[in-house]
Design an enzyme around this catalytic site. Structure first.
Site, mmCIF file in Angstrom:
data_model
loop_
_atom_site.group_PDB
_atom_site.id
_atom_site.type_symbol
_atom_site.label_atom_id
_atom_site.label_comp_id
_atom_site.label_asym_id
_atom_site.label_seq_id
_atom_site.Cartn_x
_atom_site.Cartn_y
_atom_site.Cartn_z
ATOM 1 N N CYS A 73 0.864 -1.180 0.000
ATOM 2 C CA CYS A 73 0.000 0.000 0.000
ATOM 3 C C CYS A 73 0.897 1.227 0.000
ATOM 4 C CB CYS A 73 -0.880 -0.022 1.248
ATOM 5 S SG CYS A 73 -1.886 1.454 1.469
ATOM 6 N N CYS A 187 -0.766 3.469 -6.606
ATOM 7 C CA CYS A 187 -1.629 2.870 -5.583
ATOM 8 C C CYS A 187 -1.805 1.434 -6.027
ATOM 9 C CB CYS A 187 -2.978 3.602 -5.534
ATOM 10 S SG CYS A 187 -4.297 2.722 -4.669
#
Ligand code: DGL
Length: 264
Positions: A73, A187
């Protein structure tokens, strides 16, 4: 004994990294953990998010006893990697926007970065731009809804082309003869919908997906002797912070079965 790799994200995005890790390290035991009760991380205030991530990882590490932890992440890695490394004596591999490879790949000199609003705001991200792309025009864009759209796609829910196109539009810029030719998928959710992103892009660009590079780094760390093998022959499992039938279904399709559920 094999390695047990804990792969962590706020939601399903880390599956892009998990797929690459499982492909590169078929003998390792992968555990996928999603803080789906905290999703999306992109809008959290920084101090609260660091606390949350350290707390959730503490629970996950005691529960799963991994040999390596992958923070799959960008929003978490650009903020909390240092705090995690200080707190836990385990090797951590992070995921940060692939600005260096994009700056190298670009011929036009204009690169775009799609990431969450949190990642775009981070000092860490600005430092990557300053270090690796100061000779490039870098267009950073904080996407408000793109991670959520990726989650919807994975769950088989409809996502409108126009809405998707609007999320990515700001990184497509034209300056005279030059136009954006490399776009960082900053992302981990975004590589999962790279085909859809390519379809609605106003022109063709290189979409830079760092998943394989992260998997290579995980393998290096696991083989370096700094990681203690903890894994068993058990199949891949998953841990969630909130019960969700949808998540369990998507994770099962990816080969993960849920055997534990932590509710914070
Ligand atoms: N997958 C996460 C990342 O790489 C972000 C999704 C979220 O907003 O929680 O940044």
């Amino acid at each position: 004994m094999s390695h047990r790799i804990l792969i962590f994200d706020s939601g399903l995005g880390g599956l892009s990294v998990a797929r690459a890790v499982m492909h590169r390290m078929p003998g390792a035991q992968a555990i996928y953990a999603a803080d789906n009760d905290g999703f999306p991380y992109g809008d959290w205030p920084q101090d609260k998010l660091v606390e949350r991530i350290v707390e959730v990882l503490g629970r996950l590490i005691s529960l799963t006893v991994p040999s390596v932890v992958v923070i799959a992440c960008n929003t978490a890695s650009t903020l909390a990697l240092e705090a995690l490394r200080q707190r836990f004596e385990l090797p951590f591999v992070g995921t940060v926007p692939a600005i260096k490879p994009a700056a190298e790949a670009s011929k036009s000199g204009i690169i775009g970065v799609l990431a969450t609003p949190g990642t775009v705001d981070r000092a860490y991200t600005q430092a990557l731009v300053d270090t690796f792309a100061s000779h490039r025009t870098v267009v950073l864009h904080g996407c408000k809804n793109l991670a959520e759209m990726a989650e919807h796609c994975l769950r088989g829910l409809p996502v409108d082309d126009e809405a998707l196109a609007a999320e990515i539009a700001p990184v497509f810029v034209q300056q005279g003869e030059r136009q954006t030719d490399a776009v960082v998928l900053g992302c981990t959710h975004y590589p999962l919908i790279a085909d859809r992103i390519a379809e609605v892009s106003p022109w063709r660009v290189d979409l830079i997906d760092p998943s394989d590079a992260i998997a290579r780094q995980v393998a290096r760390v696991a083989d370096s002797g700094g990681a203690v093998p903890q894994g068993s022959a058990d199949p891949p499992t998953a841990v969630l912070t909130k019960s969700s039938r949808d998540f369990v279904r998507v994770l099962a399709q990816e080969g993960f079965r849920r055997n534990d559920l932590i509710v914070l």
